[in-house]
Design a protein around this motif. Structure first.
Motif, PDB file in Angstrom:
ATOM      1  N   UNK A   6       0.865  -1.177   0.000  1.00 41.73           N
ATOM      2  CA  UNK A   6       0.000   0.000   0.000  1.00 41.73           C
ATOM      3  C   UNK A   6       0.895   1.218   0.000  1.00 41.73           C
ATOM      4  N   UNK A   7       0.409   2.320  -0.564  1.00 40.10           N
ATOM      5  CA  UNK A   7       1.238   3.518  -0.708  1.00 40.10           C
ATOM      6  C   UNK A   7       0.384   4.732  -0.374  1.00 40.10           C
ATOM      7  N   UNK A   8       0.398   5.140   0.895  1.00 43.40           N
ATOM      8  CA  UNK A   8      -0.466   6.231   1.333  1.00 43.40           C
ATOM      9  C   UNK A   8       0.087   7.603   0.971  1.00 43.40           C
ATOM     10  N   UNK A   9       1.398   7.718   0.843  1.00 43.20           N
ATOM     11  CA  UNK A   9       1.981   9.026   0.560  1.00 43.20           C
ATOM     12  C   UNK A   9       1.594   9.554  -0.813  1.00 43.20           C
ATOM     13  N   UNK A  10       1.470   8.665  -1.786  1.00 43.66           N
ATOM     14  CA  UNK A  10       1.118   9.124  -3.135  1.00 43.66           C
ATOM     15  C   UNK A  10      -0.296   9.697  -3.164  1.00 43.66           C
ATOM     16  N   UNK A  11      -1.209   9.108  -2.388  1.00 44.24           N
ATOM     17  CA  UNK A  11      -2.568   9.640  -2.314  1.00 44.24           C
ATOM     18  C   UNK A  11      -2.554  11.040  -1.710  1.00 44.24           C
ATOM     19  N   UNK A 158     -18.815  -2.593   8.730  1.00 48.44           N
ATOM     20  CA  UNK A 158     -18.452  -2.064   7.411  1.00 48.44           C
ATOM     21  C   UNK A 158     -17.029  -1.506   7.392  1.00 48.44           C
ATOM     22  N   UNK A 159     -16.186  -1.981   8.301  1.00 47.94           N
ATOM     23  CA  UNK A 159     -14.854  -1.399   8.475  1.00 47.94           C
ATOM     24  C   UNK A 159     -14.015  -1.451   7.215  1.00 47.94           C
ATOM     25  N   UNK A 160     -14.279  -2.443   6.349  1.00 46.94           N
ATOM     26  CA  UNK A 160     -13.493  -2.601   5.119  1.00 46.94           C
ATOM     27  C   UNK A 160     -14.315  -2.289   3.870  1.00 46.94           C
ATOM     28  N   UNK A 161     -15.454  -1.655   4.028  1.00 42.23           N
ATOM     29  CA  UNK A 161     -16.412  -1.632   2.911  1.00 42.23           C
ATOM     30  C   UNK A 161     -17.035  -0.281   2.638  1.00 42.23           C
ATOM     31  N   UNK A 185      -5.268   3.123   6.535  1.00 40.00           N
ATOM     32  CA  UNK A 185      -5.169   2.272   5.352  1.00 40.00           C
ATOM     33  C   UNK A 185      -6.517   1.878   4.763  1.00 40.00           C
ATOM     34  N   UNK A 186      -7.616   2.285   5.387  1.00 44.54           N
ATOM     35  CA  UNK A 186      -8.935   1.955   4.844  1.00 44.54           C
ATOM     36  C   UNK A 186      -9.176   2.720   3.535  1.00 44.54           C
ATOM     37  N   UNK A 187     -10.192   2.290   2.795  1.00 46.20           N
ATOM     38  CA  UNK A 187     -10.512   2.975   1.538  1.00 46.20           C
ATOM     39  C   UNK A 187     -10.818   4.449   1.760  1.00 46.20           C
ATOM     40  N   UNK A 192      -5.013   9.087  11.322  1.00 47.12           N
ATOM     41  CA  UNK A 192      -4.885   8.457  12.634  1.00 47.12           C
ATOM     42  C   UNK A 192      -6.131   7.632  12.856  1.00 47.12           C
ATOM     43  N   UNK A 193      -6.418   7.292  14.092  1.00 47.30           N
ATOM     44  CA  UNK A 193      -7.617   6.503  14.384  1.00 47.30           C
ATOM     45  C   UNK A 193      -8.877   7.355  14.316  1.00 47.30           C
TER      46      UNK A 193
END
Length: 363
Positions: A6-11, A158-161, A185-187, A192-193
C-alpha cells in the motif's frame, strides 16, 4: 521493481493542497475535538451512505462496542459473528459482557454463511454482526430475513467496505446500525484513528452519541454512563476532503481488481468472485493458493510486497479456543491459503504487470 503493498503518501500528494488547507483551518480555529468540522463530516458521510445519522467516534472497534451497548446487549446474551474476521468483531461482544458465537463463512465470498447463522441461534441470541469482508458485501437479503424471523438485531461491520453496495443499496443501511473504521489504510482513511456509526433510528443515534461522550446530553448533564470516544477535528477535516474522492478511488480499485482477474485467469489460484449484484470495493484483493507462505517469501524476493491479513480463523485464536476450529472448515481452510496482493487507487499497470509476471513465474 518494487511494488509496495500500500502507498499512502502518493494519495496525499495528489490532494496535498486541500488536505493542508483543511488541517490549517482547524489549527487556526483552535477547536480540536468535535465542533463544526466534525458535524460537517458526519452530515456528509451520512448523506453518502444514505442514512439519517452518522455518529463519529474514536475508532472502528469503539463503533462496534458502542453499537452493541446502544442495543442494550450484555451479560447472558449471545451475538453471532463470522468465524473469519479481524478480532474486533468478536472481542467487542465479550467486552460488553455477551458471548460471541461463531458461524462459518461462504467459500466463494468470504462472508458469513446465512444457513450456518440459523444453526447457531438459541434462546440467548440477540444479534448478528455480518462483516462486509475485504470490501465485499455479505448476503444481506438472507441475513435480514433470518433476523426478522428470529427477532434479532443486526450490526453491520463495514470497516473494510466504504461505498460497497448490495443490490444497489449501501452497506450500513440494512441493519439497525452500521459501523465504520477510518483507520489510515482503509478505503476512506484518516491520518490516525477514527470511526463512525450510521443508523436511521432516532433513539439509537441518540444513545450512541451519549455513550461516546460520557453519557452527556450537554456539558455536565449526564444521562447515563458512557465513555470517551470522540473524533478529533483534524481527522474529520482530512476525511471530509477525502470523501469527495472516494467514488473515484473506488472505481480505480474495481478496475485494477478486474485487471488482476483477467491477467491471473488460468493460474492455479482462487480469485475473487465479482458478482453482478454486489459492489465489491476491494479494500483487499485476496487470492487463495496452496503453499501460501512460500509464495509470499518468493514474491518478496522479487520485490512484491504482500500481506496475510488473517493467518488464523477467529476460533483458532487463543481467546476463543473453547471453540473447535474444525467446526468452521471454510474459515479454517481460507485462513491457511489466503494471500493479499497489492491494490490501491494509485497502483500503476506497470506495477500490476510485475506482480502478475512474478506470479506466473512462481506458480
Amino acid at each position: 521493481m518494487h511494488v509496495p503493498f500500500v502507498e499512502l503518501k502518493s494519495q496525499y500528494q495528489l490532494i496535498k493542497s486541500e488536505i493542508d488547507e483543511a488541517m490549517a483551518n482547524v489549527i487556526a480555529e483552535g477547536h480540536y475535538v468535535g465542533g463544526a468540522v466534525v458535524s460537517r463530516f458526519e452530515s456528509d458521510f451520512a448523506k453518502y451512505v444514505g442514512v439519517n445519522y452518522c455518529i463519529s467516534c474514536g475508532n472502528g472497534t469503539d463503533a462496534l462496542e458502542i453499537a452493541l451497548q446502544a442495543l442494550e446487549i450484555g451479560s447472558g446474551d449471545e451475538v453471532i459473528v463470522p468465524a473469519m474476521s479481524w478480532i474486533s468483531t468478536a472481542e467487542v461482544v465479550s467486552t460488553v459482557g455477551a458471548k460471541p458465537i461463531f458461524a462459518d463463512i461462504l467459500p466463494d465470498c468470504y462472508t458469513i454463511d446465512p444457513t450456518d447463522i440459523v444453526q447457531k441461534i438459541t434462546a440467548k441470541t440477540k444479534a448478528i454482526i455480518p462483516v462486509h469482508f475485504y470490501g465485499r458485501p455479505a448476503q444481506m437479503d438472507e441475513i435480514t430475513d433470518v433476523a426478522k424471523n428470529h427477532n434479532l438485531k443486526i450490526v453491520e461491520d463495514c470497516a473494510q467496505a466504504h461505498g460497497a453496495k448490495y443490490n444497489g443499496k449501501s452497506v450500513g443501511t440494512f441493519g439497525d446500525l452500521g459501523t465504520f473504521s477510518f483507520y489510515p489504510s482503509k478505503n476512506l482513511g484518516a491520518f490516525g484513528d477514527a470511526g463512525g456509526i450510521v443508523t436511521n433510528d432516532d433513539s439509537l443515534a441518540k444513545s450512541c452519541r451519549l455513550i461516546g461522550n460520557h453519557g452527556q446530553e450537554q456539558k455536565h448533564h449526564h444521562l447515563r454512563e458512557g465513555r470517551n470516544s470522540r473524533m478529533d477535528a483534524l481527522q474529520a477535516a482530512v476525511l471530509q476532503v477525502k470523501l469527495k474522492y472516494l467514488e473515484e478511488w473506488t472505481a480505480a480499485r474495481t478496475s485494477k481488481a478486474k485487471y488482476y482477474n483477467e491477467q491471473l485467469a488460468g493460474l492455479p489460484v482462487e480469485l475473487p468472485v465479482l458478482a453482478e449484484h454486489h459492489r465489491h470495493v476491494f479494500h483487499v484483493y485476496a487470492i487463495q493458493v496452496n503453499d501460501r507462505d512460500q509464495l509470499k517469501r518468493k514474491l518478496a524476493e522479487r520485490g512484491v510486497d504482500t500481506q496475510i491479513h488473517n493467518p488464523l480463523s477467529l476460533p483458532e485464536l487463543l481467546p476463543y479456543q473453547q471453540f473447535d476450529a474444525n467446526d468452521f472448515p471454510v474459515a479454517k481452510a481460507m485462513a491457511a491459503k489466503t494471500l493479499s496482493l497489492p491494490i490501491y487507487p494509485e497502483i500503476t499497470q506497470k506495477q500490476q504487470d510485475h506482480v502478475v509476471a512474478m506470479l506466473k513465474e512462481l506458480l
